[in-house]
Design a protein around this motif. Structure first.
Motif, short mmCIF file in Angstrom:
data_model
loop_
_atom_site.label_atom_id
_atom_site.label_comp_id
_atom_site.label_asym_id
_atom_site.label_seq_id
_atom_site.Cartn_x
_atom_site.Cartn_y
_atom_site.Cartn_z
N CYS A 179 6.62 5.52 6.59
CA CYS A 179 5.48 5.45 7.49
C CYS A 179 5.92 5.78 8.90
CB CYS A 179 4.80 4.07 7.44
SG CYS A 179 5.76 2.74 8.17
N ALA A 190 -6.64 1.48 7.38
CA ALA A 190 -5.46 2.34 7.31
C ALA A 190 -4.45 1.95 8.37
CB ALA A 190 -5.85 3.81 7.49
N THR A 191 -3.43 2.78 8.55
CA THR A 191 -2.49 2.59 9.64
C THR A 191 -2.32 3.94 10.30
OG1 THR A 191 -0.29 1.87 10.24
CG2 THR A 191 -0.51 2.98 8.14
N ARG A 212 -6.60 -0.45 -1.47
CA ARG A 212 -7.47 -1.12 -0.50
C ARG A 212 -7.09 -2.59 -0.37
NH1 ARG A 212 -11.51 1.48 1.73
NH2 ARG A 212 -12.16 3.51 0.89
N THR A 215 -3.76 -2.77 1.61
CA THR A 215 -3.96 -2.38 3.00
C THR A 215 -4.67 -3.47 3.80
OG1 THR A 215 -4.07 -0.04 2.39
CG2 THR A 215 -5.01 -0.65 4.50
N PHE A 219 -1.51 -3.55 6.69
CA PHE A 219 -1.75 -2.64 7.80
C PHE A 219 -2.98 -3.03 8.61
CE2 PHE A 219 0.42 0.36 4.76
CZ PHE A 219 1.62 0.39 5.46
N ASN A 220 -3.99 -3.58 7.94
CA ASN A 220 -5.23 -3.93 8.65
C ASN A 220 -5.15 -5.25 9.38
OD1 ASN A 220 -6.46 -1.59 8.01
ND2 ASN A 220 -7.89 -2.44 6.52
N VAL A 234 -3.40 6.29 4.89
CA VAL A 234 -2.45 5.75 3.93
C VAL A 234 -2.74 6.44 2.60
CG1 VAL A 234 -1.53 3.71 2.77
CG2 VAL A 234 -2.45 3.52 5.08
N THR A 262 1.45 -4.56 -2.24
CA THR A 262 1.20 -5.30 -1.00
C THR A 262 2.51 -5.68 -0.32
OG1 THR A 262 -0.86 -6.19 -1.91
CG2 THR A 262 0.08 -7.35 -0.01
N CYS A 265 3.83 -2.59 1.39
CA CYS A 265 3.04 -2.29 2.59
C CYS A 265 3.32 -3.29 3.70
CB CYS A 265 1.56 -2.28 2.25
SG CYS A 265 1.04 -0.89 1.21
N SER A 269 4.55 -2.37 7.39
CA SER A 269 3.75 -2.76 8.56
C SER A 269 4.59 -3.58 9.53
CB SER A 269 2.50 -3.52 8.13
OG SER A 269 2.83 -4.75 7.51
#
Length: 407
Positions: A179, A190-191, A212, A215, A219-220, A234, A262, A265, A269
């Motif tokens: 990323c 998203a990021t 979803r 994220t 990221f959210n 993403v 997760t 991610c 993040s």
């Protein structure tokens, strides 16, 4: 769950990657990346909700709609945002050239992303030949992973990669990710940019649901500066080469895959927040006792986005009143008399009243505020919902970076 390998996006079976310099950036740093599966994939993506979306976002949203893709092409240095119809044609041309260079039948098998300065057209006389020259260099291993991870960076100081493995139905499943992102980060679905590969066999609908879910919890719940990028994307490619029994819907195996995705991610993040523009400290804000998860999110975002909280964090100032202010200004259901706040486990505000520590903050509280990571707990006292957010301080260096960004 294994997370120890230094490799990332080419570790899952059947993936290759490459990165190079095609001349977009005046600095001469890498600016073009390719990620490719040797076999067809199910695919999913989540994208910025900013109403000024970049051309690559619009094209990728269209291409991923059928849940299939084979490749991702990404450039850095210029975002291809606010460039009109020509920008859309340029994004499509990147997909067409990539498909031709890889021998793919349809340009729609390619997802595209761009990051960098807004409002400038891509130098297509450099980008398209760059794609043609990059495709034959696709490879597996750490060198290829790092080359692709480096080529998507802008103001980032370090590359960001992650890897996870998990056993599903007796088969070892691998997920790899890279990323980028340092500023203009306040994601909503998203990021900045994140690309994930996996060899799991999974249908497109559950893959979309899994992405979803992952994220929304990672990221959210991250904010560097409260600005939602026009290019946030993403994307995940899943080629099924692990030969597990295909995941077709909800169930124990699906839940385990979501948990692993997760976790990957979350790793990415957290790397994003630590590499935020000018960041010297981060805050981990845990909101509990909310009437709903939506309310917990609202309070968490309000605290990490607050310029006054961010500057207090930078100055190691235990000014907890700013945290109460930020929680109270959110749209969440909140009552002053049930609100409680802790910093580094120390109770400073309980049920609408300052504690002894809150009335006269001791030296140990100031010391806790000077840590690299500061834990902040906000208990609304109204329910059982919770959320955790990551934020950072606002520094002079952040202002310097962004004041001189295009000049």
């Amino acid at each position: 769950m294994d997370r120890t390998s230094p490799t990332s996006i080419t570790r899952p079976i059947g993936f290759r990657a490459a990165g190079s310099t095609c001349g977009i950036k005046p600095s001469g740093k890498p600016d073009l990346a390719l990620i490719v599966s040797d076999t067809p994939c199910t695919a999913a993506g989540v994208f910025t909700t900013n109403k000024v979306k970049g051309a690559p976002v619009l094209v990728s949203q269209k291409h991923v709609r059928n849940g299939k893709a084979r490749a991702i092409v990404c450039n850095s240095g210029t975002s291809n945002v606010a460039t009109g119809e020509q920008g859309l044609r340029d994004a499509e041309a990147m997909c067409q050239t990539t498909a031709a260079a890889l021998g793919l039948r349809y340009p729609s098998e390619v997802l595209v992303a761009s990051t960098g300065v807004i409002g400038h057209r891509l130098p297509m006389d450099k980008v398209l030949p760059g794609i043609e020259q990059l495709a034959p260099t696709l490879a597996q291993g750490k060198k290829a992973d790092n080359a692709a991870a480096d080529a998507i960076l802008t103001t980032d100081l370090v590359r960001k990669t992650a890897l996870r493995t998990v056993t599903l139905g007796g088969k070892t499943i691998t997920l790899g990710g890279i990323c980028k992102g340092s500023g203009m980060i306040a994601p909503n679905m998203a990021t900045m940019l994140a690309f994930i590969t996996t060899d799991v066999a999974i249908d497109s609908k559950p893959l979309k649901l899994a992405l979803r879910a992952a994220t929304s919890e990672t990221f959210n719940r991250l904010s560097v500066d409260s600005d939602k990028s026009t290019s946030d994307s993403v994307m995940v490619l899943a080629n099924g080469q692990a030969k597990n029994r295909a995941i077709t819907g909800p169930g124990r195996v699906f839940d385990r895959f979501v948990e692993t995705l997760t976790d990957l991610c979350r790793d990415l993040s957290e790397q994003l927040i630590w590499d935020g523009e000018g960041v010297t400290r981060i805050m981990r804000v845990r909101v509990s006792g909310a009437a709903s998860v939506k309310d917990a999110d609202r309070v968490g975002r309000s605290v990490v986005d607050s310029p006054l909280v961010k500057t207090a964090l930078h100055g190691a100032d235990p000014n907890w009143g700013r945290i109460a202010m930020a929680a109270g200004k959110s749209d969440a259901k909140l009552k002053k008399d049930t609100l409680s706040i802790r910093i580094a486990g120390m109770s400073i505000y309980e049920h609408g009243q300052p504690t002894k520590l809150g009335l006269k903050p001791p030296a140990k509280l100031a010391k806790a505020m000077a840590a690299k990571e500061v834990q902040i707990e906000v208990d609304l006292g109204l329910g059982k919902a919770s959320a955790e957010w990551l934020g950072c301080d606002l520094t002079r260096e952040y202002i310097h970076i962004n004041a001189d960004y295009t000049t």
